[in-house]
Design an enzyme around this catalytic site. Structure first.
Site, mmCIF file in Angstrom:
data_model
loop_
_atom_site.group_PDB
_atom_site.id
_atom_site.type_symbol
_atom_site.label_atom_id
_atom_site.label_comp_id
_atom_site.label_asym_id
_atom_site.label_seq_id
_atom_site.Cartn_x
_atom_site.Cartn_y
_atom_site.Cartn_z
ATOM 1 N N HIS A 82 0.839 -1.211 0.000
ATOM 2 C CA HIS A 82 0.000 0.000 0.000
ATOM 3 C C HIS A 82 0.871 1.257 0.000
ATOM 4 O O HIS A 82 1.253 1.773 1.054
ATOM 5 C CB HIS A 82 -0.925 -0.024 1.217
ATOM 6 C CG HIS A 82 -2.001 1.004 1.169
ATOM 7 N ND1 HIS A 82 -3.242 0.808 1.725
ATOM 8 C CD2 HIS A 82 -2.039 2.252 0.644
ATOM 9 C CE1 HIS A 82 -3.992 1.883 1.528
ATOM 10 N NE2 HIS A 82 -3.271 2.777 0.886
ATOM 11 N N HIS A 116 1.681 5.126 -2.102
ATOM 12 C CA HIS A 116 1.289 6.163 -3.067
ATOM 13 C C HIS A 116 2.552 6.835 -3.584
ATOM 14 O O HIS A 116 3.148 7.649 -2.887
ATOM 15 C CB HIS A 116 0.390 7.206 -2.399
ATOM 16 C CG HIS A 116 -0.877 6.639 -1.847
ATOM 17 N ND1 HIS A 116 -2.057 6.628 -2.554
ATOM 18 C CD2 HIS A 116 -1.157 6.041 -0.653
ATOM 19 C CE1 HIS A 116 -3.020 6.063 -1.820
ATOM 20 N NE2 HIS A 116 -2.487 5.694 -0.664
ATOM 21 N N ARG A 173 2.634 8.723 -6.273
ATOM 22 C CA ARG A 173 2.228 10.057 -6.771
ATOM 23 C C ARG A 173 2.594 10.374 -8.215
ATOM 24 O O ARG A 173 2.382 11.505 -8.656
ATOM 25 C CB ARG A 173 2.800 11.175 -5.889
ATOM 26 C CG ARG A 173 2.503 11.056 -4.413
ATOM 27 C CD ARG A 173 1.056 11.305 -4.124
ATOM 28 N NE ARG A 173 0.812 11.451 -2.701
ATOM 29 C CZ ARG A 173 -0.287 11.003 -2.100
ATOM 30 N NH1 ARG A 173 -1.242 10.401 -2.790
ATOM 31 N NH2 ARG A 173 -0.459 11.176 -0.824
ATOM 32 N N LYS A 233 -8.429 -1.819 -6.697
ATOM 33 C CA LYS A 233 -8.645 -1.020 -5.489
ATOM 34 C C LYS A 233 -10.008 -0.367 -5.574
ATOM 35 O O LYS A 233 -10.342 0.306 -6.554
ATOM 36 C CB LYS A 233 -7.555 0.055 -5.358
ATOM 37 C CG LYS A 233 -7.729 1.025 -4.187
ATOM 38 C CD LYS A 233 -7.333 0.406 -2.866
ATOM 39 C CE LYS A 233 -7.626 1.264 -1.653
ATOM 40 N NZ LYS A 233 -6.602 2.233 -1.323
ATOM 41 N N HIS A 242 -5.678 -0.624 5.546
ATOM 42 C CA HIS A 242 -5.555 0.141 6.802
ATOM 43 C C HIS A 242 -6.711 -0.064 7.788
ATOM 44 O O HIS A 242 -7.443 0.871 8.116
ATOM 45 C CB HIS A 242 -5.323 1.629 6.539
ATOM 46 C CG HIS A 242 -6.071 2.218 5.372
ATOM 47 N ND1 HIS A 242 -7.415 2.032 5.183
ATOM 48 C CD2 HIS A 242 -5.651 2.984 4.335
ATOM 49 C CE1 HIS A 242 -7.783 2.659 4.092
ATOM 50 N NE2 HIS A 242 -6.741 3.228 3.548
ATOM 51 N N ASP A 246 0.795 2.493 3.813
ATOM 52 C CA ASP A 246 -0.036 3.561 3.258
ATOM 53 C C ASP A 246 0.821 4.829 3.130
ATOM 54 O O ASP A 246 0.398 5.927 3.492
ATOM 55 C CB ASP A 246 -1.292 3.822 4.094
ATOM 56 C CG ASP A 246 -2.299 4.707 3.350
ATOM 57 O OD1 ASP A 246 -2.055 5.019 2.165
ATOM 58 O OD2 ASP A 246 -3.317 5.081 3.943
HETATM 59 O O1 DOR Z 1 -4.413 9.325 4.507
HETATM 60 C C1 DOR Z 1 -4.568 8.894 3.379
HETATM 61 N N1 DOR Z 1 -3.854 9.375 2.337
HETATM 62 N N2 DOR Z 1 -5.473 7.937 3.179
HETATM 63 C C2 DOR Z 1 -5.801 7.545 1.936
HETATM 64 O O2 DOR Z 1 -6.634 6.717 1.808
HETATM 65 C C3 DOR Z 1 -5.166 8.153 0.755
HETATM 66 C C4 DOR Z 1 -3.880 8.732 1.068
HETATM 67 C C5 DOR Z 1 -3.395 9.657 -0.024
HETATM 68 O O3 DOR Z 1 -3.385 9.250 -1.181
HETATM 69 O O4 DOR Z 1 -3.022 10.783 0.285
HETATM 70 ZN ZN ZN Z 2 -3.748 4.736 0.740
#
Ligand code: DOR
Ligand code: ZN
Length: 386
Positions: free
Chosen positions: A59, A61, A63, A142, A200, A266
């Site tokens: 998990h 990101h 970006r 997802k 999460h 995450d």
């Molecule tokens: O806190 C979070 N940030 N939860 C999410 O589900 C997405 C993530 C984000 O992409 O910033």
């Molecule tokens: Zn996430």
């Protein structure tokens, strides 16, 4: 390559063994032999180190594309490697979300060019992208039932049902709160028990609800180690989804340790300015293992629990069968860990582009010293050496 004198995590135990690596794979696991050493072009001495499989974070990101001022495949993958994570699965909530086969391909290409760790992808589910999903054949899907960064939220009951019915691999679900999770379970197609993975997870009750339909459970280091009372310290950095829970909930989560299938960060980098504007999420790639090792040193967790949740189970859950454990024939993604090294988290020294951490200033015991990816040393003593 030969790796000698380390303690390796092998068949659920730490044992002293010699590792022979060839063509990016683990070729042999045996006792030390001097004649074997003579044949090797490279010998690595891992004295005093634990050797674990490279970690898999399901998990993350990264970006890219879209928000590369927050993170990109280069900085994000450097953060992963510095944290002992050799494989990540990237999330689809980019500025232009990963909801078509074409966008998935573009991301794969960017990651290949720029990342120094292995990157796989979750594809986003929308109200109507069934054909695109079929065409793309993603590793996993997802599904956002709750609002989050971006606008990938899925509200239509029939679309949710249809995805649950037709997608055959794992469906990762972002559903916050017991009500939404109960709703998800009620929509689950009758023969599809076991193919949901709750991202999460924050409470013991959520765990039991998902376990009752044989789903898999992921928790983040921040929900395991931080609770609402820590928000005072976090100040403007506080927003995260799901939010930090009460201390009582956090303690109950710890009582459910056995039911947790995996730990994932995450990793959700945002600039400080974006956080001040209310952006959700924390970076986590560089602190997750160290926090777990610190908990191991405090006798709160075992090495087995950590390796199962951060390497073995993630590989099994997402079908990454070539990795996740130290065994003959598996990919030679290995990390050397010094469980005794003390260090302090300093946000500005991290590899992540956002340069801050919710665990800033924490003193931790346990650190990644060396990372071997595909049989090549790429990180050594805090430096990248590829
Ligand atoms: O806190 C979070 N940030 N939860 C999410 O589900 C997405 C993530 C984000 O992409 O910033
Ligand atoms: Zn996430």
């Amino acid at each position: 390559m030969q790796i000698k004198n380390g303690k390796i995590f092998f068949k659920n135990q730490l044992v002293e063994r010699n590792l022979i690596i060839e063509n990016g794979l683990i070729k042999r696991i045996s006792n030390y032999s001097a004649s074997e050493e003579e044949k090797q072009d490279e010998v690595v001495d891992a004295k005093g180190m634990l050797i674990l499989p490279g970690l898999i974070d399901v998990h993350v990101h990264m970006r890219e594309p879209g928000d590369t001022y927050k993170e990109d495949f280069k900085t994000g993958s450097h953060a992963a490697i510095a944290g002992g994570i050799t494989t990540v699965i990237d999330m689809p909530n980019n500025k232009l979300p990963t909801i078509t086969a074409q966008r998935l391909k573009e991301k794969e290409k960017l990651a290949k060019q720029k990342a120094i760790c292995d990157v796989f992808f979750h594809m986003g589910a929308t109200e109507n992208n069934f054909d695109e999903i079929k065409k793309a054949e993603p590793l996993s899907l997802k599904m956002y039932l709750s609002e989050t960064t971006g606008d990938l939220v899925l509200k239509d009951k029939n679309a949710i049902k249809k995805h649950l019915e037709i997608f055959t691999r794992k469906i990762v679900v972002h559903a916050e709160g017991q009500m939404l999770i109960d709703r998800l379970v009620s929509l689950l197609y009758k023969n599809k028990k076991g193919n949901i993975h709750l991202a999460h997870t924050t409470t013991a009750k959520e765990i039991d609800t998902i376990k009752a339909v044989s789903g898999t459970i992921e928790v983040t280091p921040h929900h395991l180690f931080l609770s609402k009372k820590y928000e005072e310290k976090l100040g403007k950095l506080t927003p995260v989804k799901p939010p930090l829970r009460d201390e009582a909930d956090r303690r109950l989560l710890w009582q459910s340790l056995d039911k947790i299938d995996c730990v994932a960060t995450d990793h959700a980098p945002h600039t400080i300015e974006d956080k001040e504007d209310g952006a959700y999420g924390y970076p986590g790639l560089e602190t997750s293992l160290a926090i777990m090792l610190d908990a191991y040193n405090k006798k709160l967790l075992t090495i087995n629990w950590i390796v199962e949740r951060m390497a073995i189970n993630p590989a099994k859950i997402f079908g990454l069968n070539d990795r996740g454990e130290i065994a003959v024939g598996k990919k030679a993604d290995l990390i050397f860990v010094d469980t005794k090294q003390e260090w302090q988290v300093k946000g500005e020294e991290l590899e992540t582009k956002c340069k801050w951490s919710p665990f800033d200033a924490w003193h931790l015991r346990g650190k990644v010293k060396t990372v071997i990816r595909n049989g090549k040393t790429i990180y050594e003593g805090g430096e990248f050496v590829y």
